[in-house]
Motif scaffolding. Structure first.
Motif, PDB file in Angstrom:
ATOM      1  N   TYR A   1       0.613   5.482  -0.236  1.00  0.00           N
ATOM      2  CA  TYR A   1      -0.244   6.666  -0.217  1.00  0.00           C
ATOM      3  C   TYR A   1       0.260   7.643  -1.273  1.00  0.00           C
TER       4      TYR A   1
ATOM      5  N   LYS B   1       0.844  -1.189   0.000  1.00  0.00           N
ATOM      6  CA  LYS B   1       0.000   0.000   0.000  1.00  0.00           C
ATOM      7  C   LYS B   1       0.880   1.240   0.000  1.00  0.00           C
TER       8      LYS B   1
ATOM      9  N   THR C   1      -1.939   0.890   9.030  1.00  0.00           N
ATOM     10  CA  THR C   1      -2.313   0.716   7.624  1.00  0.00           C
ATOM     11  C   THR C   1      -2.606  -0.746   7.324  1.00  0.00           C
TER      12      THR C   1
ATOM     13  N   ASN D   1      -5.986  -1.652   8.908  1.00  0.00           N
ATOM     14  CA  ASN D   1      -7.109  -1.083   8.162  1.00  0.00           C
ATOM     15  C   ASN D   1      -7.414  -1.858   6.888  1.00  0.00           C
ATOM     16  N   GLN D   2      -6.400  -2.453   6.288  1.00  0.00           N
ATOM     17  CA  GLN D   2      -6.632  -3.286   5.105  1.00  0.00           C
ATOM     18  C   GLN D   2      -7.237  -4.636   5.495  1.00  0.00           C
TER      19      GLN D   2
ATOM     20  N   VAL E   1      -9.393   0.004   4.155  1.00  0.00           N
ATOM     21  CA  VAL E   1      -8.495   0.515   3.120  1.00  0.00           C
ATOM     22  C   VAL E   1      -8.216  -0.625   2.152  1.00  0.00           C
TER      23      VAL E   1
ATOM     24  N   ALA F   1       3.541   2.622   2.714  1.00  0.00           N
ATOM     25  CA  ALA F   1       3.155   2.226   4.064  1.00  0.00           C
ATOM     26  C   ALA F   1       3.374   0.743   4.320  1.00  0.00           C
TER      27      ALA F   1
END
Length: 320
Positions: free
Chosen positions: A16, A14, A50, A53-54, A59, A24
């Motif tokens: 950003y 991931k 991060t 959240n995935q 995300v 990240a």
């Protein structure tokens, strides 16, 4: 994915897309089995949140796969999320509710039967020593009590995967011990637990496996015993300095860390007796207040891994 595997992450990436293009997560592999507490260790900005959240579908990754309890969490994030319980870094606002009502409400929303949820909420309140505040409006409780309430809300009706992101923040030392016991109990009763923390020393007591994350990359993964195996035969020396004092380590000690009034180093076990004699002399001379020698810990390994990674990283690299 085996029958006992609750979470399987492969090749997760991931980035950003802002001005600095922060990477990240960069090719992360991670597994959590039923009955396991897996610790995800890393400093702030290492990419832990991060990743979480995935996993719970908040995300989408740029690359890689996430399978949560047999569900493709990238293709079907809603279904995957229903199989997980998460305690985020920030507490869920419960303004106008009491801790007891908030815990019971979440249990009912997650499909629990009323009497069973009430019983389970009572057990958690007792186990975490929340009784004096259980029926106090949330606006009047401390940050630590709010944090413990958030944990109880997460586990009152746990999913197959329980994700805990820094669950001990703001919690006092006595109740932290109670919290660690409940985290261990979750796994012993069959859940897979992904524990995100930077509190290495405390997490070491309850985790089954660990992954050390830095700059979005897993530097090492394994059991606590496996990760510390390379340091067998090595002791950690810790010194508490008196104000204004300085010390020079004797031969054989490798400096590991330094702060205003604290120094630490490592020494082969066979040299420990001479280091004790040296440290005792420093006490008599008024340079140090106290000292200790302990076996090399997971925290020592963690610090060494991260420091080695930063020494090897390009100067322009930006942490995720």
């Amino acid at each position: 994915m085996g029958q006992d595997e609750v979470l399987t992450v492969r090749g997760l990436r991931k980035r950003y897309r802002g001005r600095r293009g922060v990477q990240a997560n960069d090719g992360i592999d991670l597994d959590v089995r039923a009955g396991q507490v897996v610790g995800l260790l890393g400093h702030n900005g290492a990419g832990k949140t991060t990743l979480v959240n995935q996993v719970v579908g908040l995300v989408l990754p740029d690359e890689g796969t996430i399978v949560l309890d047999g569900i493709d969490a990238v293709a079907r994030p809603g279904q995957a999320r229903a199989r997980a319980s998460i305690q985020a870094q920030a507490n869920v606002p419960i303004t106008g509710l009491t801790p007891r009502l908030a815990i019971e409400l979440v249990g009912r929303l997650r499909g629990g039967e009323r009497s069973a949820v009430r019983t389970r909420a009572g057990e958690l309140i007792e186990a975490l020593d929340l009784g004096p505040w259980a029926d106090t409006r949330a606006e009047k409780v401390s940050g630590g009590i709010a944090r413990l309430t958030a944990f109880a809300m997460t586990v009152v009706q746990p999913g197959r995967l329980v994700v805990l992101d820094e669950p001990t923040n703001d919690v006092d030392p006595v109740r932290r011990r109670l919290l660690w016991q409940q985290i261990r109990r979750l796994a012993d009763e069959g859940a897979g637990v992904l524990l995100v923390t930077h509190n290495v020393r405390e997490a070491e007591r309850v985790v089954d496996r660990l992954a050390v994350l830095d700059h979005g990359v897993v530097l090492a993964a394994g059991t606590p015993a496996g990760l510390t195996a390379s340091r067998q035969g090595t002791l950690t020396v810790e010194l508490d300095l008196l104000p204004g004092a300085t010390v020079t380590w004797p031969d054989g000690v490798v400096a590991r860390g330094s702060s205003r009034l604290r120094e630490s180093g490592s020494v082969p076990a066979e040299d420990a007796a001479e280091v004790v004699r040296w440290a005792q002399r420093q006490v008599h001379q008024g340079a140090i207040e106290r000292y200790s020698l302990v076996p090399a810990s997971l925290e020592d390994v963690y610090v060494e891994l991260v420091e080695d990674e930063r020494r090897d990283a390009p100067a322009e690299e930006v942490a995720a």
